[in-house]
Design a protein around this motif. Structure first.
Motif, PDB file in Angstrom:
ATOM      1  N   TYR A   1      58.140  -2.339  50.937  1.00 23.34           N
ATOM      2  CA  TYR A   1      59.420  -2.734  51.616  1.00 23.34           C
ATOM      3  C   TYR A   1      59.728  -1.896  52.537  1.00 23.34           C
ATOM      4  O   TYR A   1      60.566  -2.591  53.468  1.00 23.34           O
ATOM      5  CB  TYR A   1      60.339  -2.487  50.482  1.00 23.34           C
ATOM      6  CG  TYR A   1      60.044  -3.368  49.146  1.00 23.34           C
ATOM      7  CD1 TYR A   1      60.014  -4.906  49.185  1.00 23.34           C
ATOM      8  CD2 TYR A   1      60.030  -2.896  47.650  1.00 23.34           C
ATOM      9  CE1 TYR A   1      59.814  -5.583  48.012  1.00 23.34           C
ATOM     10  CE2 TYR A   1      60.025  -3.798  46.731  1.00 23.34           C
ATOM     11  CZ  TYR A   1      59.854  -5.083  46.774  1.00 23.34           C
ATOM     12  OH  TYR A   1      59.453  -5.906  45.692  1.00 23.34           O
ATOM     13  N   HIS A   2      59.728  -0.734  52.610  1.00 24.29           N
ATOM     14  CA  HIS A   2      60.117   0.032  53.758  1.00 24.29           C
ATOM     15  C   HIS A   2      59.161   1.045  54.319  1.00 24.29           C
ATOM     16  O   HIS A   2      58.441   1.627  53.573  1.00 24.29           O
ATOM     17  CB  HIS A   2      61.277   0.980  53.266  1.00 24.29           C
ATOM     18  CG  HIS A   2      62.512   0.327  52.654  1.00 24.29           C
ATOM     19  ND1 HIS A   2      63.370  -0.257  53.512  1.00 24.29           N
ATOM     20  CD2 HIS A   2      63.126  -0.048  51.434  1.00 24.29           C
ATOM     21  CE1 HIS A   2      64.244  -0.838  52.930  1.00 24.29           C
ATOM     22  NE2 HIS A   2      64.427  -0.734  51.650  1.00 24.29           N
TER      23      HIS A   2
ATOM     24  N   GLU B   1      59.219  -7.597  65.549  1.00 27.67           N
ATOM     25  CA  GLU B   1      60.337  -7.411  66.389  1.00 27.67           C
ATOM     26  C   GLU B   1      60.969  -6.418  66.419  1.00 27.67           C
ATOM     27  O   GLU B   1      61.090  -5.720  65.249  1.00 27.67           O
ATOM     28  CB  GLU B   1      61.278  -8.670  66.453  1.00 27.67           C
ATOM     29  CG  GLU B   1      61.956  -8.920  64.998  1.00 27.67           C
ATOM     30  CD  GLU B   1      62.912 -10.025  65.142  1.00 27.67           C
ATOM     31  OE1 GLU B   1      63.545 -10.348  66.202  1.00 27.67           O
ATOM     32  OE2 GLU B   1      63.497 -10.369  63.883  1.00 27.67           O
TER      33      GLU B   1
ATOM     34  N   ALA C   1      62.725  -1.953  63.156  1.00 25.98           N
ATOM     35  CA  ALA C   1      61.590  -2.997  62.980  1.00 25.98           C
ATOM     36  C   ALA C   1      61.378  -3.832  62.079  1.00 25.98           C
ATOM     37  O   ALA C   1      61.878  -3.393  60.853  1.00 25.98           O
ATOM     38  CB  ALA C   1      60.247  -2.203  63.502  1.00 25.98           C
ATOM     39  N   LYS C   2      61.095  -5.021  62.329  1.00 27.98           N
ATOM     40  CA  LYS C   2      60.550  -5.798  61.279  1.00 27.98           C
ATOM     41  C   LYS C   2      59.079  -5.912  61.319  1.00 27.98           C
ATOM     42  O   LYS C   2      58.705  -6.528  62.296  1.00 27.98           O
ATOM     43  CB  LYS C   2      61.314  -7.577  61.281  1.00 27.98           C
ATOM     44  CG  LYS C   2      62.724  -7.299  60.816  1.00 27.98           C
ATOM     45  CD  LYS C   2      63.642  -8.483  60.410  1.00 27.98           C
ATOM     46  CE  LYS C   2      64.972  -8.213  60.339  1.00 27.98           C
ATOM     47  NZ  LYS C   2      65.816  -9.553  60.539  1.00 27.98           N
TER      48      LYS C   2
ATOM     49  N   GLY D   1      56.925  -8.433  56.196  1.00 24.42           N
ATOM     50  CA  GLY D   1      58.516  -8.403  55.598  1.00 24.42           C
ATOM     51  C   GLY D   1      58.948  -7.127  55.328  1.00 24.42           C
ATOM     52  O   GLY D   1      60.184  -6.826  55.060  1.00 24.42           O
TER      53      GLY D   1
ATOM     54  N   LEU E   1      60.768  -3.612  56.022  1.00 31.33           N
ATOM     55  CA  LEU E   1      61.807  -2.851  57.194  1.00 31.33           C
ATOM     56  C   LEU E   1      61.398  -1.615  57.511  1.00 31.33           C
ATOM     57  O   LEU E   1      61.087  -0.813  56.951  1.00 31.33           O
ATOM     58  CB  LEU E   1      63.148  -2.860  56.645  1.00 31.33           C
ATOM     59  CG  LEU E   1      63.523  -4.114  55.868  1.00 31.33           C
ATOM     60  CD1 LEU E   1      64.985  -3.895  55.247  1.00 31.33           C
ATOM     61  CD2 LEU E   1      63.558  -5.609  56.738  1.00 31.33           C
ATOM     62  N   GLY E   2      61.492  -1.470  58.953  1.00 34.98           N
ATOM     63  CA  GLY E   2      60.929  -0.319  59.634  1.00 34.98           C
ATOM     64  C   GLY E   2      62.109   0.360  60.198  1.00 34.98           C
ATOM     65  O   GLY E   2      62.820   0.033  60.941  1.00 34.98           O
TER      66      GLY E   2
ATOM     67  N   GLY F   1      57.199   1.092  48.368  1.00 34.94           N
ATOM     68  CA  GLY F   1      56.735  -0.333  47.981  1.00 34.94           C
ATOM     69  C   GLY F   1      56.926  -0.388  46.647  1.00 34.94           C
ATOM     70  O   GLY F   1      57.638   0.090  45.781  1.00 34.94           O
TER      71      GLY F   1
END
Lengths: 388, 388, 388, 388
Positions: free
Chosen positions: A154-155, A206, A252-253, A257, A259-260, A281
């Motif tokens: 997730y992250h 992106e 960032a994506k 999926g 998120l960064g 996760g």
């Protein structure tokens, strides 16, 4: 192939780290292809001679073009300033040499792609110096992600914090000049975070960033080596413009999926070199900080309810990458060891006739994100990596 | 004024925290104006009666309008779900009552402004429940920033990480429904970070965010209280849409030039309630994590060169805010104490005839940033707070 | 003297660490006297040949007596099992060789004294391998104590915790046999703590200890190297008695009035190699843990009242011992570096014609405490070091 | 029994903690027997009246004998100085009152036994204030030991470190006078460690200790409360002898074979109240530090080889003792909560007609170890607890 004769260009901070790696490799990884420290190259003959003697190189050279042209050299190791990477790499590829290039691959995405193309056309091995991948604790993080033990990611949260130029009188070293360094904190520090995210999570779709140069003018440097330098203490000494970013942040994506978030700064008081990330996760999390590089914090949702918590795993056990080559459990290694493991991958790949990882493609991908971040800052909008 | 008769609406998680604060205040801060726990109000008569008995309230009520209208109530404490805040606050203001409202102030910026205006027109004291300001360690951070001991601020980095809804079968509680909660992680967790940034750094100029709802559908909740809830274990049980964000990140530029990063998520495995920030200034840094709320890590550039490092300051000494009211140095306090200190500020302000801090203006400012972040996500662009 | 030709006996764990130190020294400390890795000696010709090739020694030998007798050797480095130290050292001294001996100096205090006397009589340099003194963070602790910045010392608290033999089926390696190893956790781990206390605090007046062997019988070892080994998996395989201590604790009074506590154990689950101490003085304190060897925690009473706390000092700055020879601030070093620094002291001392520190006298003093502790355990009473 | 009318003697540090516990109990543990805060007793009428008003007691008394004699009191809570415990407890038992006595139970083992006997003869409930047992993280440690999840216990290592009297000008408060306090760091701090070891590991067979009084003379105290005090700033002010130990260390053998180490000191700079222990068993380990009382570090040998490490467990989940009565996971509690849990045990036991735990027997056992330690120091020998 039983031998690998190395010609190395540049002998400061990274040159020292690489030299140590070549020397240590046979002692700790005796099964590896043994690199021969053949020629050290630099412009200043006296300085390069001193360095060669100290670092253990057999010969010296002052013209890298001649070095690249020599028949008795198998690998060109590029530690020169970033603005010289491209020209050297192209020549080395043309001469059929394997290439080990420090990051950043080049000052622009276009140049990076040209270098990758040239290396591929020449059929040589090419490697880029993202050394942090080679910390045993980072390898453990990779293993946990890849094996699915952290579940769906997730992250990815990361920051590389330093404080070495916080003093406004710290001089205008080459790392603060855009024409030589390409960029500032983003290219120097952020590039490592981007590469780690590529390694650990995958492609980025992106980005959008912001950046700042907090100290816009500095005294000219009188002398510099590695990260240290001295400027004039005369307040009327000539000053110059800082043309790179002191700090850059971006979001960032990821394609999958996740998120960064990324932050690179040289203005975080108290952080000498906090290169840190966390991954969350669906099944667990990991945390890493390079200042405690032997440790990985690991959390699993599946632990018994009453004893859930982040574990401080010391990655020095036989179950951890590289550890058995070193010392008994609990006996730690340091920064320089990442380079030894990196050279192990390089020599293994050359012997096995495959590309080492990370290679110029990873350099190109990193550069694409770096430029997308820069464009997103200039244009104040989200930028797709695919645009680049 | 020697007395303060309180009427409180809502008695779950926050209601319990506020009740405890009212009860504890006289014991630990005997100099404070003593709040009288007069009336507890809720819709379910049996439940509110049980709660009143347990929490120490003298009377109960089931109609908040009647409560607000009573002559013998001085302060209305609003712990009802977020979508009820506005109506109650407007009525309370109209009735000339002081108001203590839990965050978020309202579901929209427009509503928040209306509430602020009403409270100002009525000349009543109004407070908003940003309780984290009242941790002694946060107070110490504020003191260090305000006194200039950290110098010019370059970075504010913050994250509020939880993991309580990671299980996809966790039910659709009201906090996951936009019409009741307003927003998800952003409004619930991010709001605290925004307020802390306002408190510690100052105004924000512009923001850009991104967000995600990782689990888009959940079983309907059968019962819920505080943050815990139970859903059906029947896999065919009815399910509903999650209409709020599971995670939101944003970047911000502060008016004074600092760069801010914010992350709020309920999907960070292993983080029960990591409400954390770091501030980097030209003279030093501080770090805070609410899971270790008694501690502030502090760094000063001016420390002797050989002993520079982050200090783990335990904010339990007489030199620290509130500490002397509690226990000897080294004896820590917990989450609930932030509310006791909050109520101390509220009662002191009322006695002194001034506005407590933070008040509805802080709630409005927070809401403006929240909506700017939401707009920046919808429109994929930087949004100035001044736009709002 | 411009050269130092080394003959080393033993090539396992310590032999590898010493070899690496000799090789790395010229690269990182180019000003140092350069050791020449001349001859590696061991009983098994094939194994020693393999090791010499891997570790970088020019020649091999299988008879240490012949090695010691060679004219072209300046320094004898003793990494053989502990029960061989004495005989080799006496021969080396007689042959006029400088001696670098791993700890423990010998299996008894009497033997240690004989070795010291022999080395002194021969007028050679003698060093003992208490490598932990050479961690930059330990050097910082020493500097703080010695300069008076910690004031009068009240407490020295230390523990060396490992867990590598907790499995009852771990085989009976030589380190568990009294006739070869001399003692168990006390001599192996406790000896390091004792030496650190001598280095940091000073002489000990008296001690009292207790010890235990938790697992009294183990399968015989089939193969062993370093700290790892494999035993038979056959439950009927022959077993032998563990004749050393699994854990030893003792209390000590220092001559200057400080109170000391010491614990050495191989039965502390989760501790791979926690070699840790804390010093409390009248003006401040320090804490060290070898698993985080780059860090020293430092506390000063004189810090401003509101920001007192233990500082996490990363001993990688130019202000710290050895750091400038390595990497920029924040880039850490590891276990093996302590040996490189140790060899620096050895070579510097030889060049300067002085005794290195720590030397055989430190080995004798350590041995005196070890035997006093053992006597205190046998006789269940306080034992004065002066008795020994 | 539906009510419990409490008469409490003493209202300083412990009196405040107990008062808070009585008030908070019904709010957080509504199922518990509700204590009624009936009478607060102290010698100074004005001070006790102020305290009663502040702490929430209904009545005051100045003669504890009259208090103990009242028919309408069910429980006598003894927070008076240690030298008064015995007389009050004997009277209370004689009057048939339940007794809640702060530690130490008495100034001598003989007195303690007399108190236990009296309470047993009277058939009343008796409890002793070893509050640290009631930290959720300590309860978790107990659960892990008791359930066998740590295996056979090898080591118990503990220290209680403070620094509040390091200043030589800190005045001679009652805690530094043997006739009132009984002992110094040993009885004040060490007693808690001993009790924790009894609770977590079991009985001790024998001990040997050492102690020191670093500052032997101090200015007389002018005023004191809790742990703080002010002395004269006049350097010629009268001074008195410190008659207790500033620091005491001892080693212990437990009946089940585990080795114990204990250290109690008030001269550990930087440690405000580090009450810490570690347990190493054959299957795992736990570590606790009261300055981070919500956390327990837990290690299991059985974890997968690549992710073994100490877990930081935050004992605030529903799976942890008491946690559901408080706040959601990740929201911590503080020092005072240990007393609330303690009072829960007291009231539950009274309602259920059983003895609370820990009770006077635990006090006697603790006192036996304390005196054995003192004897071992005087006589410089190991002392069996059975001797006492």
């Amino acid at each position: 192939m039983n031998q690998l004769r190395v010609g190395m260009i540049g002998y400061k901070f990274m040159g020292k780290a690489h030299s140590n790696a070549y020397r240590a490799l046979p002692m700790f990884f005796p099964q590896a292809l043994k690199p021969e420290m053949a020629v050290l190259c630099g412009r200043n003959e006296q300085a390069v001679a001193e360095a060669a003697s100290r670092l253990g190189w057999s010969e010296i050279a002052t013209d890298w073009r001649q070095l690249v042209a020599r028949d008795d050299i198998d690998l060109i190791d590029i530690n020169a300033p970033s603005n010289a990477h491209k020209e050297i790499a192209l020549a080395a590829a043309k001469a059929g040499k394997h290439i080990f290039c420090e990051k950043p691959l080049a000052l622009s995405l276009a140049d990076s792609r040209e270098m990758l193309q040239a290396a591929e056309d020449a059929g040589v091995a090419h490697m880029i110096g993202f050394n942090y991948r080679f910390s045993p604790a980072v390898k453990l993080a990779k293993k946990l992600v890849e094996s699915g033990r952290l579940g769906k990611i997730y992250h990815f949260r990361s920051w590389f914090l330093q404080d070495w130029i916080m003093d406004p009188e710290f001089p205008l070293v080459w790392r603060l000049q855009k024409d030589i360094a390409g960029s500032g904190s983003l290219g120097d520090l952020g590039a490592h975070l981007i590469d780690l995210s590529h390694y650990l999570i995958g492609d980025i779709d992106e980005v959008i960033g912001m950046s700042e140069t907090f100290i816009k003018e500095r005294p000219l440097a009188e002398e510099m080596t590695g990260l240290s330098a001295t400027g004039s203490t005369n307040p009327n000494a000539p000053r110059g413009q800082v043309t790179v970013d002191d700090a850059t942040l971006f979001m960032a994506k990821f394609a999958d999926g996740a998120l960064g978030s990324f932050e690179a700064t040289r203005f975080a008081a108290g952080h000498r070199s906090t290169n840190s990330f966390e991954i969350n996760g669906s099944l667990g999390s990991v945390k890493f900080d390079f200042e405690r590089m032997n440790e990985l914090e690991v959390y699993f949702n599946s632990d018994d309810e009453d004893v859930q918590g982040f574990r401080r795993v010391l990655a020095t056990d036989p179950a951890h990458a590289y550890a058995e080559a070193w010392w008994p459990p609990g006996h730690t290694i340091g920064f320089e060891h990442t380079f030894i493991h990196e050279v192990l991958e390089l020599t293994d790949a050359i012997r096995e006739g495959r590309q080492p990882v990370p290679n110029f493609l990873d350099g190109v991908k990193c550069q694409a994100v770096l430029e997308a971040v820069e464009r997103s800052i200039e244009q104040r909008r989200w930028v797709m990596i695919a645009e680049m």
